[in-house]
Design an enzyme around this catalytic site. Sequence first.
Site, PDB file in Angstrom:
ATOM      1  N   ARG A 226      11.684  -6.803   4.589  1.00 43.50           N
ATOM      2  CA  ARG A 226      11.795  -5.327   4.886  1.00 43.50           C
ATOM      3  C   ARG A 226      12.469  -5.170   6.259  1.00 43.50           C
ATOM      4  O   ARG A 226      13.193  -3.968   6.483  1.00 43.50           O
ATOM      5  CB  ARG A 226      10.446  -4.755   4.767  1.00 43.50           C
TER       6      ARG A 226
ATOM      7  N   ARG B  15      12.335  -1.760  10.765  1.00 42.14           N
ATOM      8  CA  ARG B  15      10.896  -1.187  11.392  1.00 42.14           C
ATOM      9  C   ARG B  15      10.834  -2.004  12.587  1.00 42.14           C
ATOM     10  O   ARG B  15      10.824  -3.134  12.363  1.00 42.14           O
ATOM     11  CB  ARG B  15       9.859  -1.233  10.380  1.00 42.14           C
TER      12      ARG B  15
ATOM     13  N   ARG C 142      -9.041   2.041   9.252  1.00 42.19           N
ATOM     14  CA  ARG C 142      -8.571   0.846   9.435  1.00 42.19           C
ATOM     15  C   ARG C 142      -9.628  -0.020  10.319  1.00 42.19           C
ATOM     16  O   ARG C 142      -9.363  -1.255  10.601  1.00 42.19           O
ATOM     17  CB  ARG C 142      -7.419   0.927  10.215  1.00 42.19           C
TER      18      ARG C 142
ATOM     19  N   LYS D 233       0.803  -1.246   0.118  1.00 44.71           N
ATOM     20  CA  LYS D 233       0.134   0.036   0.148  1.00 44.71           C
ATOM     21  C   LYS D 233       0.980   1.242  -0.070  1.00 44.71           C
ATOM     22  O   LYS D 233       0.693   2.156  -0.877  1.00 44.71           O
ATOM     23  CB  LYS D 233      -0.921   0.047   1.246  1.00 44.71           C
TER      24      LYS D 233
ATOM     25  N   ARG E 271      -0.272  -8.193  13.556  1.00 43.21           N
ATOM     26  CA  ARG E 271      -0.698  -7.473  12.679  1.00 43.21           C
ATOM     27  C   ARG E 271      -1.820  -7.986  11.570  1.00 43.21           C
ATOM     28  O   ARG E 271      -2.636  -7.357  11.055  1.00 43.21           O
ATOM     29  CB  ARG E 271       0.280  -6.719  11.870  1.00 43.21           C
TER      30      ARG E 271
HETATM   31  P1  ADP Z   1       1.261  -1.681   7.888  1.00 47.88           P
HETATM   32  O1  ADP Z   1       2.846  -1.887   7.210  1.00 47.88           O
HETATM   33  O2  ADP Z   1       1.155  -2.622   9.114  1.00 47.88           O
HETATM   34  O3  ADP Z   1       0.113  -1.487   7.130  1.00 47.88           O
HETATM   35  P2  ADP Z   1       1.285   1.070   8.876  1.00 47.88           P
HETATM   36  O4  ADP Z   1       2.706   1.967   8.817  1.00 47.88           O
HETATM   37  O5  ADP Z   1      -0.158   1.488   8.085  1.00 47.88           O
HETATM   38  O6  ADP Z   1       1.623  -0.512   8.763  1.00 47.88           O
HETATM   39  O7  ADP Z   1       0.864   1.250  10.215  1.00 47.88           O
HETATM   40  C1  ADP Z   1       1.708   1.015  11.439  1.00 47.88           C
HETATM   41  C2  ADP Z   1       0.956   0.952  12.820  1.00 47.88           C
HETATM   42  O8  ADP Z   1       0.592   2.105  13.078  1.00 47.88           O
HETATM   43  C3  ADP Z   1      -0.045  -0.084  12.917  1.00 47.88           C
HETATM   44  O9  ADP Z   1       0.088  -1.463  13.351  1.00 47.88           O
HETATM   45  C4  ADP Z   1      -0.899   0.585  13.921  1.00 47.88           C
HETATM   46  O10 ADP Z   1      -0.329   0.486  15.332  1.00 47.88           O
HETATM   47  C5  ADP Z   1      -0.730   1.982  13.727  1.00 47.88           C
HETATM   48  N1  ADP Z   1      -1.639   2.639  12.760  1.00 47.88           N
HETATM   49  C6  ADP Z   1      -1.536   3.162  11.503  1.00 47.88           C
HETATM   50  N2  ADP Z   1      -2.750   3.581  10.928  1.00 47.88           N
HETATM   51  C7  ADP Z   1      -3.721   3.268  11.943  1.00 47.88           C
HETATM   52  C8  ADP Z   1      -4.959   3.685  12.058  1.00 47.88           C
HETATM   53  N3  ADP Z   1      -5.723   4.039  11.013  1.00 47.88           N
HETATM   54  N4  ADP Z   1      -5.707   3.070  13.292  1.00 47.88           N
HETATM   55  C9  ADP Z   1      -5.086   2.488  14.051  1.00 47.88           C
HETATM   56  N5  ADP Z   1      -3.781   2.392  14.199  1.00 47.88           N
HETATM   57  C10 ADP Z   1      -3.013   2.704  13.149  1.00 47.88           C
END
Ligand code: ADP
Length: 189
Positions: free
Chosen positions: A130, A136, A91, A16, A147
Amino acid sequence: MSARRILLVGPPGVGKGTQAERLASRLGIPKISTGDMLRAAVAAGSALGERARELIESGELVSDEIVIGIAQARLSEPDARLGFVLDGFPRTPAQAEALDGYLAGAGTPLERCLVLEAPEAELVERLLKRAQIEGRADDNEATIRRRMQVYRDQTAPLLAHYRGGSIVAEIDADSTIDEVEKRIDEALS
Ligand code: ADP
């Protein structure tokens, strides 16, 4: 390609962020990623970052209230007037409702919701790779599994929210970055 208010949804590791970045730069509109914003807050050591850090590192979601607040603040900035690519927000069904309400109030509803899909084994492999490159904090095996589970339990249900309408397109993201980019362009044209 006329749609400018675009949402990308999909499990961790599906690409994404990469695709949102490319799409936003092709369209000349901002990519809005709550994950990026939360990681920036953690790095800056702000009060918000302090509250988010442990949740992110354990693979749990940050509260709807916090995330809705930062997403709406970002969406109300002038550069988002011409459109945006949303990555990682909404989300949960509650976040989707808040977003819809906000956009409806502004008279600018979402135009497309692209759902990126790939087999879980491939996603886990990508995230572990990654982890070695980017380091990360949430890219370790236990957190990755959590996750995935959180995606299935809390995020996948929000697709029903959008599937009722005609804005959803599913994209097979089990391919190269360039090929997935092409599929996204086709879905938007
Ligand atoms: P991923 O690769 O898991 O899709 P993101 O970079 O989008 O990673 O998000 C990393 C973390 O940030 C999530 O696991 C969550 O803890 C937090 N997070 C990001 N966006 C949201 C959201 N819309 N609602 C709640 N938590 C979020």
